[in-house]
Enzyme design. Structure first.
Site, short mmCIF file in Angstrom:
data_model
loop_
_atom_site.label_atom_id
_atom_site.label_comp_id
_atom_site.label_asym_id
_atom_site.label_seq_id
_atom_site.Cartn_x
_atom_site.Cartn_y
_atom_site.Cartn_z
N ASN A 9 0.87 -1.18 0.00
CA ASN A 9 0.00 0.00 0.00
C ASN A 9 0.91 1.23 0.00
O ASN A 9 1.51 1.56 1.03
CB ASN A 9 -0.89 -0.04 1.26
CG ASN A 9 -1.69 1.24 1.41
OD1 ASN A 9 -1.78 2.05 0.48
ND2 ASN A 9 -2.30 1.43 2.58
N LYS A 11 0.13 4.27 -0.38
CA LYS A 11 -0.52 5.47 0.19
C LYS A 11 -0.29 6.68 -0.73
O LYS A 11 -0.20 6.52 -1.94
CB LYS A 11 -0.01 5.72 1.61
CG LYS A 11 -0.11 4.47 2.48
CD LYS A 11 -0.01 4.78 3.93
CE LYS A 11 0.04 3.48 4.72
NZ LYS A 11 -0.09 3.64 6.13
N HIS A 94 -9.65 1.03 4.81
CA HIS A 94 -8.38 1.23 5.51
C HIS A 94 -8.63 2.16 6.70
O HIS A 94 -9.43 3.08 6.62
CB HIS A 94 -7.34 1.84 4.56
CG HIS A 94 -5.95 1.81 5.13
ND1 HIS A 94 -5.52 2.74 6.05
CD2 HIS A 94 -4.91 0.96 4.94
CE1 HIS A 94 -4.27 2.45 6.40
NE2 HIS A 94 -3.88 1.37 5.73
N GLU A 96 -7.05 4.57 7.82
CA GLU A 96 -6.86 6.00 7.54
C GLU A 96 -8.10 6.59 6.89
O GLU A 96 -8.44 7.75 7.11
CB GLU A 96 -5.60 6.20 6.69
CG GLU A 96 -4.33 5.96 7.52
CD GLU A 96 -3.12 5.47 6.75
OE1 GLU A 96 -3.14 5.49 5.50
OE2 GLU A 96 -2.16 5.02 7.40
N GLU A 164 -5.52 -5.11 10.55
CA GLU A 164 -4.51 -4.09 10.76
C GLU A 164 -4.81 -3.35 12.06
O GLU A 164 -5.62 -2.41 12.06
CB GLU A 164 -4.50 -3.09 9.61
CG GLU A 164 -4.23 -3.70 8.25
CD GLU A 164 -3.64 -2.67 7.30
OE1 GLU A 164 -2.52 -2.90 6.83
OE2 GLU A 164 -4.28 -1.64 7.05
N GLY A 170 2.21 2.16 10.79
CA GLY A 170 3.15 3.27 10.63
C GLY A 170 3.79 3.70 11.94
O GLY A 170 4.41 4.76 12.00
N SER A 209 3.24 -2.26 10.39
CA SER A 209 4.69 -2.25 10.57
C SER A 209 5.36 -3.59 10.27
O SER A 209 6.28 -4.01 10.97
CB SER A 209 5.06 -1.76 11.99
OG SER A 209 4.58 -0.45 12.20
#
Ligand code: PEP
Length: 250
Positions: A9, A11, A94, A96, A164, A170, A209
């Site tokens: 991904n 991003k 996701h 985010e 996730e 991250g 991560s």
């Protein structure tokens, strides 16, 4: 037997030049057998990625799609547009998107349905926040997300789930292999109860991560079928190393 899948991904990163060089490195490494691989660049780099990956084992996906088929949705990209460009995959839900754009489980369900209707394979992301894990709510949160996204779907062809934990994305923090395997097994048990889903063949990826140094121990979990990789997928050597770990897992 579930074939391992590793998805990058990217991003909102990259330029035409950096995407070209990353793709060149990945294409050179794609002789790996045993693991399936996909990259999800930003929408504006998808056509470039599809062209460069043509004839290779690397598939391309979008990072999001609209819930709507077409129409007056300024800024949105329809699932059909991604399919038309040559995508096979699309990430939906996701964290985010859930966090910054307030995406609900109902919207995630509509996006997954839009994806399947045009032949894309949706990668539906679920995961709890740190506060939710500390409050012992991780399983309840993930169950609500899975049920909210999948329960009313008539067709879920090619579905992939990505677990996730939000606190691991991250941040450099990773779920321990035991924590990850436990949640993956729980997700598989939830899938058993959902119509139109074959829980035993549905792949469940871990994300948060993932790096070359922790990939092997994560992939050792019997319900961990690969990874959704953010930061490390932007570093060709790291992504390649993660792919090798997945391929060895087979
Ligand atoms: C992600 O964004 O899906 C992700 C897992 O990111 P990272 O690998 O950087 O934690």
């Amino acid at each position: 037997m579930r074939q391992p899948l590793v998805v990058g991904n990217w991003k909102m990163h990259g330029s035409r030049a950096s995407v070209a060089s990353l793709l060149d490195s990945l294409v050179a490494a794609q002789r790996l057998s045993g693991a399936e691989v996909a990259v999800c660049p930003s929408h504006v780099h998808i056509a470039q990625a599809v062209e460069r990956c043509a004839g290779t084992q690397i598939a391309v996906g979008g990072q999001d799609c609209s819930h709507a088929e077409e129409g007056a949705y300024t800024g949105d990209v329809a699932a059909a547009m991604l399919a038309d460009l040559g995508c096979r995959w699309v990430i939906v839900g996701h964290s985010e998107r859930r966090q910054y754009y307030g995406e609900s489980d109902a919207l995630v369900a509509a996006k997954a349905s839009a994806a399947v209707s045009v032949g894309l394979q949706p990668i539906i992301c679920v995961g709890e926040t740190r506060a939710q894990r500390e409050a012992n709510e991780a399983e309840a949160v993930v169950a609500a997300q899975i049920q909210g996204a999948l329960q009313a779907q008539e067709d879920l062809a090619g579905l992939v789930i990505a677990y996730e934990p939000v606190w691991a994305i991250g941040t450099g923090l990773t779920a321990s292999p035991e924590q990850a395997q436990q949640m993956h097994a729980y997700i598989r048990s939830l899938l058993e109860g959902i119509a139109n889903v074959d829980a035993q063949t549905t792949r469940i990826l871990y994300g948060g991560s993932v790096k070359p140094g922790n990939a092997s121990e994560l992939f050792a979990g019997e319900d961990i079928d690969g990874a959704l990789v953010g930061g490390a997928s932007l570093v060709a050597d790291d992504f390649r190393a993660i792919l090798e770990c997945a391929a060895r897992q087979r």
